[in-house]
Write a protein that holds these residues in place. Structure first.
Motif, PDB file in Angstrom:
ATOM      1  N   GLU A 177       0.833  -1.207   0.000  1.00 26.13           N
ATOM      2  CA  GLU A 177       0.000   0.000   0.000  1.00 26.13           C
ATOM      3  C   GLU A 177       0.869   1.259   0.000  1.00 26.13           C
ATOM      4  O   GLU A 177       2.082   1.198   0.279  1.00 26.13           O
ATOM      5  CB  GLU A 177      -0.890   0.044   1.260  1.00 26.13           C
ATOM      6  CG  GLU A 177      -2.028  -0.950   1.291  1.00 26.13           C
ATOM      7  CD  GLU A 177      -3.266  -0.483   0.534  1.00 26.13           C
ATOM      8  OE1 GLU A 177      -3.214   0.602  -0.098  1.00 26.13           O
ATOM      9  OE2 GLU A 177      -4.280  -1.198   0.567  1.00 26.13           O
ATOM     10  N   LEU A 178       0.244   2.382  -0.269  1.00 28.14           N
ATOM     11  CA  LEU A 178       0.827   3.680   0.040  1.00 28.14           C
ATOM     12  C   LEU A 178       0.576   3.914   1.530  1.00 28.14           C
ATOM     13  O   LEU A 178      -0.548   4.222   1.939  1.00 28.14           O
ATOM     14  CB  LEU A 178       0.198   4.781  -0.809  1.00 28.14           C
ATOM     15  CG  LEU A 178       0.626   4.809  -2.283  1.00 28.14           C
ATOM     16  CD1 LEU A 178      -0.261   5.742  -3.087  1.00 28.14           C
ATOM     17  CD2 LEU A 178       2.096   5.225  -2.410  1.00 28.14           C
ATOM     18  N   LEU A 179       1.595   3.747   2.334  1.00 29.52           N
ATOM     19  CA  LEU A 179       1.467   3.780   3.785  1.00 29.52           C
ATOM     20  C   LEU A 179       1.574   5.216   4.296  1.00 29.52           C
ATOM     21  O   LEU A 179       2.502   5.948   3.946  1.00 29.52           O
ATOM     22  CB  LEU A 179       2.551   2.918   4.416  1.00 29.52           C
ATOM     23  CG  LEU A 179       2.549   1.445   3.982  1.00 29.52           C
ATOM     24  CD1 LEU A 179       3.840   0.760   4.403  1.00 29.52           C
ATOM     25  CD2 LEU A 179       1.335   0.724   4.553  1.00 29.52           C
ATOM     26  N   VAL A 180       0.634   5.590   5.152  1.00 26.19           N
ATOM     27  CA  VAL A 180       0.649   6.909   5.775  1.00 26.19           C
ATOM     28  C   VAL A 180       1.637   6.880   6.945  1.00 26.19           C
ATOM     29  O   VAL A 180       1.764   5.871   7.646  1.00 26.19           O
ATOM     30  CB  VAL A 180      -0.763   7.294   6.269  1.00 26.19           C
ATOM     31  CG1 VAL A 180      -0.747   8.612   7.036  1.00 26.19           C
ATOM     32  CG2 VAL A 180      -1.732   7.366   5.078  1.00 26.19           C
ATOM     33  N   ASP A 181       2.350   7.986   7.140  1.00 28.88           N
ATOM     34  CA  ASP A 181       3.259   8.076   8.281  1.00 28.88           C
ATOM     35  C   ASP A 181       2.482   7.941   9.589  1.00 28.88           C
ATOM     36  O   ASP A 181       1.330   8.401   9.690  1.00 28.88           O
ATOM     37  CB  ASP A 181       3.992   9.425   8.282  1.00 28.88           C
ATOM     38  CG  ASP A 181       4.941   9.569   7.100  1.00 28.88           C
ATOM     39  OD1 ASP A 181       5.345   8.538   6.522  1.00 28.88           O
ATOM     40  OD2 ASP A 181       5.279  10.724   6.762  1.00 28.88           O
ATOM     41  N   ASP A 182       3.122   7.335  10.588  1.00 32.22           N
ATOM     42  CA  ASP A 182       2.440   7.124  11.861  1.00 32.22           C
ATOM     43  C   ASP A 182       1.991   8.426  12.509  1.00 32.22           C
ATOM     44  O   ASP A 182       0.983   8.454  13.225  1.00 32.22           O
ATOM     45  CB  ASP A 182       3.348   6.349  12.824  1.00 32.22           C
ATOM     46  CG  ASP A 182       3.434   4.864  12.464  1.00 32.22           C
ATOM     47  OD1 ASP A 182       2.625   4.409  11.633  1.00 32.22           O
ATOM     48  OD2 ASP A 182       4.320   4.184  13.008  1.00 32.22           O
ATOM     49  N   ASP A 183       2.721   9.536  12.259  1.00 31.56           N
ATOM     50  CA  ASP A 183       2.302  10.815  12.839  1.00 31.56           C
ATOM     51  C   ASP A 183       1.251  11.525  11.986  1.00 31.56           C
ATOM     52  O   ASP A 183       0.798  12.619  12.314  1.00 31.56           O
ATOM     53  CB  ASP A 183       3.499  11.736  13.078  1.00 31.56           C
ATOM     54  CG  ASP A 183       4.186  12.180  11.781  1.00 31.56           C
ATOM     55  OD1 ASP A 183       3.711  11.814  10.682  1.00 31.56           O
ATOM     56  OD2 ASP A 183       5.209  12.886  11.869  1.00 31.56           O
ATOM     57  N   LYS A 184       0.885  10.894  10.855  1.00 33.61           N
ATOM     58  CA  LYS A 184      -0.175  11.392   9.966  1.00 33.61           C
ATOM     59  C   LYS A 184       0.093  12.815   9.468  1.00 33.61           C
ATOM     60  O   LYS A 184      -0.803  13.670   9.419  1.00 33.61           O
ATOM     61  CB  LYS A 184      -1.550  11.288  10.653  1.00 33.61           C
ATOM     62  CG  LYS A 184      -1.904   9.833  10.976  1.00 33.61           C
ATOM     63  CD  LYS A 184      -3.333   9.652  11.433  1.00 33.61           C
ATOM     64  CE  LYS A 184      -3.627   8.173  11.660  1.00 33.61           C
ATOM     65  NZ  LYS A 184      -5.003   7.920  12.093  1.00 33.61           N
TER      66      LYS A 184
ATOM     67  N   PRO B 297       3.266  10.616   3.883  1.00 31.65           N
ATOM     68  CA  PRO B 297       3.822  11.386   2.775  1.00 31.65           C
ATOM     69  C   PRO B 297       2.738  11.838   1.795  1.00 31.65           C
ATOM     70  O   PRO B 297       1.592  11.383   1.879  1.00 31.65           O
ATOM     71  CB  PRO B 297       4.792  10.411   2.113  1.00 31.65           C
ATOM     72  CG  PRO B 297       4.208   9.062   2.396  1.00 31.65           C
ATOM     73  CD  PRO B 297       3.607   9.177   3.771  1.00 31.65           C
ATOM     74  N   ARG B 298       3.130  12.679   0.885  1.00 31.63           N
ATOM     75  CA  ARG B 298       2.165  13.329  -0.011  1.00 31.63           C
ATOM     76  C   ARG B 298       1.353  12.316  -0.816  1.00 31.63           C
ATOM     77  O   ARG B 298       0.130  12.426  -0.907  1.00 31.63           O
ATOM     78  CB  ARG B 298       2.924  14.279  -0.949  1.00 31.63           C
ATOM     79  CG  ARG B 298       2.052  15.043  -1.932  1.00 31.63           C
ATOM     80  CD  ARG B 298       2.923  15.825  -2.895  1.00 31.63           C
ATOM     81  NE  ARG B 298       2.150  16.512  -3.910  1.00 31.63           N
ATOM     82  CZ  ARG B 298       2.033  17.826  -4.010  1.00 31.63           C
ATOM     83  NH1 ARG B 298       2.626  18.606  -3.128  1.00 31.63           N
ATOM     84  NH2 ARG B 298       1.336  18.376  -4.982  1.00 31.63           N
ATOM     85  N   ASP B 299       2.041  11.317  -1.426  1.00 24.77           N
ATOM     86  CA  ASP B 299       1.301  10.389  -2.287  1.00 24.77           C
ATOM     87  C   ASP B 299       0.286   9.575  -1.503  1.00 24.77           C
ATOM     88  O   ASP B 299      -0.854   9.379  -1.938  1.00 24.77           O
ATOM     89  CB  ASP B 299       2.255   9.483  -3.070  1.00 24.77           C
ATOM     90  CG  ASP B 299       3.261   8.743  -2.202  1.00 24.77           C
ATOM     91  OD1 ASP B 299       3.254   8.927  -0.965  1.00 24.77           O
ATOM     92  OD2 ASP B 299       4.066   7.964  -2.767  1.00 24.77           O
ATOM     93  N   ALA B 300       0.663   9.122  -0.308  1.00 27.05           N
ATOM     94  CA  ALA B 300      -0.265   8.340   0.518  1.00 27.05           C
ATOM     95  C   ALA B 300      -1.418   9.203   1.016  1.00 27.05           C
ATOM     96  O   ALA B 300      -2.572   8.755   1.055  1.00 27.05           O
ATOM     97  CB  ALA B 300       0.478   7.716   1.691  1.00 27.05           C
ATOM     98  N   ALA B 301      -1.107  10.435   1.417  1.00 26.61           N
ATOM     99  CA  ALA B 301      -2.145  11.324   1.930  1.00 26.61           C
ATOM    100  C   ALA B 301      -3.157  11.685   0.847  1.00 26.61           C
ATOM    101  O   ALA B 301      -4.373  11.720   1.102  1.00 26.61           O
ATOM    102  CB  ALA B 301      -1.507  12.590   2.507  1.00 26.61           C
TER     103      ALA B 301
ATOM    104  N   THR C 159      -1.828   3.731   8.435  1.00 28.48           N
ATOM    105  CA  THR C 159      -0.452   3.775   8.903  1.00 28.48           C
ATOM    106  C   THR C 159       0.070   2.373   9.176  1.00 28.48           C
ATOM    107  O   THR C 159      -0.703   1.421   9.341  1.00 28.48           O
ATOM    108  CB  THR C 159      -0.338   4.606  10.185  1.00 28.48           C
ATOM    109  OG1 THR C 159      -1.025   3.918  11.244  1.00 28.48           O
ATOM    110  CG2 THR C 159      -0.944   5.996  10.017  1.00 28.48           C
ATOM    111  N   VAL C 160       1.388   2.263   9.269  1.00 22.25           N
ATOM    112  CA  VAL C 160       1.995   0.985   9.639  1.00 22.25           C
ATOM    113  C   VAL C 160       1.527   0.571  11.030  1.00 22.25           C
ATOM    114  O   VAL C 160       1.242  -0.611  11.278  1.00 22.25           O
ATOM    115  CB  VAL C 160       3.527   1.094   9.587  1.00 22.25           C
ATOM    116  CG1 VAL C 160       4.183  -0.152  10.199  1.00 22.25           C
ATOM    117  CG2 VAL C 160       4.004   1.280   8.151  1.00 22.25           C
ATOM    118  N   ALA C 161       1.430   1.535  11.947  1.00 21.23           N
ATOM    119  CA  ALA C 161       0.992   1.217  13.316  1.00 21.23           C
ATOM    120  C   ALA C 161      -0.407   0.617  13.316  1.00 21.23           C
ATOM    121  O   ALA C 161      -0.688  -0.336  14.062  1.00 21.23           O
ATOM    122  CB  ALA C 161       1.031   2.479  14.172  1.00 21.23           C
ATOM    123  N   GLU C 162      -1.305   1.143  12.468  1.00 29.90           N
ATOM    124  CA  GLU C 162      -2.659   0.597  12.388  1.00 29.90           C
ATOM    125  C   GLU C 162      -2.629  -0.838  11.855  1.00 29.90           C
ATOM    126  O   GLU C 162      -3.303  -1.730  12.389  1.00 29.90           O
ATOM    127  CB  GLU C 162      -3.526   1.494  11.523  1.00 29.90           C
ATOM    128  CG  GLU C 162      -3.878   2.809  12.205  1.00 29.90           C
ATOM    129  CD  GLU C 162      -4.552   3.801  11.275  1.00 29.90           C
ATOM    130  OE1 GLU C 162      -5.561   4.397  11.695  1.00 29.90           O
ATOM    131  OE2 GLU C 162      -4.076   3.999  10.137  1.00 29.90           O
TER     132      GLU C 162
END
Length: 340
Positions: free
Chosen positions: A275-282, A285-289, A305-308
């Motif tokens: 997947e396009l993984l969102v940073d844990d701090d949300k 990165p731009r493409d995932a967001a 996110t990876v944490a999720e």
């Protein structure tokens, strides 16, 4: 009075005029500009106008814009494709992106014009009265959707194959495998690998020719089904792939699907979430967001996110959870886990 110099608005201007660039590409692709230039070895403004059946004024404007976007270069009085356009925008090419451009224009962008509605309603903008499942019916996701995603998926599959060692995997189940791009590319990369694409019956019908054309009908099987309606996923595979699947769905549906993956795998089996993984701090990165915004427009999901993913995988009974990063059009990494 505040006399400080305001920040330069260049970045804001790039954002507000982004539609201009995307629609320039869409118009050029619609006209077949890059294919015409490839077959002719380049053309002048007048020659381009003649070959495309348009007047010289719009031809000149279009050629200039495509050159400014680094899709064309000028050699004397003739315009030629840049390597980027020659590789991805000439019809018939291995990774031709034209179907993807048309899919976005015809299928995705209309919903984006109603993004504010999706935000207010907390519901997809592309559909209003249908149930969630119906966005995956043949009438609402036409063949151009699957064809359009093929090059994006194929290039992402190549990146995944290079980043994740599958030498010990004999058979992979591609859940929601759509156009079989991942199955095809993984089998090309790993000559001993076999794959099964598990997707809706109408998708499998679209995909059969793609697999045959790749010469992989003996190694890539198609298994029609519904990964929510069916009680279980097909067994007999030592790895399962979920590529660009979980972002379509909300947390309860994802938990349900991960539980089915756990049941279908043997002990020691591998689960891959690409997947396009969102940073844990949300914060990116731009493409995932931005892909998450696209999910808001068209589905009930988002990018996670990876944490999720770690929390959901652990709850489903998986262990050895780790993340492998790579760069590709459809993913920036894969979350891997094992069934004990």
């Amino acid at each position: 009075m505040d006399v400080r110099t305001p920040p330069a608005p260049a970045a804001l201007m790039e954002l507000t005029t982004g539609l201009w660039a995307s629609q320039t590409l869409a118009a050029a692709e619609h006209l077949g500009l890059f294919t015409v230039l490839s077959r002719s070895g380049g053309a002048s403004v007048a020659e381009t106008a003649h070959r495309l059946g348009i007047e010289e004024r719009p031809a000149e404007i279009l050629l200039t814009a495509c050159a400014a976007l680094d899709l064309l270069s000028r050699d004397g009085g003739r315009y030629v494709n840049t390597p980027l356009a020659e590789t991805y925008l000439v019809r018939g090419g291995q990774y031709y992106f034209g179907d993807y451009v048309r899919m976005l224009t015809e299928y995705v962008y209309p919903g984006w014009t109603r993004l504010a509605d999706a935000i207010h309603a907390n519901a997809p903008a592309r559909v209003t009265t249908r149930e969630q499942q119906e966005i995956f019916e043949a009438t609402t996701r036409p063949k151009i959707f699957w064809d359009g995603l093929y090059p994006l998926s194929a290039l992402t599959a190549r990146a995944l194959a290079e980043a994740v060692d599958l030498e010990d995997v004999t058979s992979v189940l591609d859940v929601g495998g759509g156009n079989a791009a991942f199955a095809i590319e993984l089998c090309r990369f790993y000559p001993e690998l076999r794959a099964t694409v598990f997707d809706l019956p109408f998708v499998c019908r679209h995909t059969a020719d793609r697999v045959a054309d790749a010469g992989l009908s003996e190694r890539v099987a198609l298994h029609p089904g519904d990964f929510f309606a069916d009680a279980d996923l097909p067994g007999g595979h030592d790895a399962i792939l979920l590529s660009m699947i979980l972002h379509d769905w909300d947390e309860p549906r994802n938990a349900e699907l991960l539980a089915k993956c756990h049941r279908a795998l043997p002990s020691g089996g591998l689960l891959m979430i690409s997947e396009l993984l969102v940073d844990d701090d949300k914060t990116g990165p731009r493409d995932a967001a931005l892909m998450s915004m696209n999910m808001l427009v068209g589905t009930w999901g988002r990018n996670y996110t990876v944490a999720e993913y770690r929390d959901w995988l652990a709850a489903a009974g998986f262990t050895g959870i780790r993340t492998v990063r790579f760069s590709a059009p459809g993913a920036n990494g894969a979350v891997l886990a094992r069934k004990p």
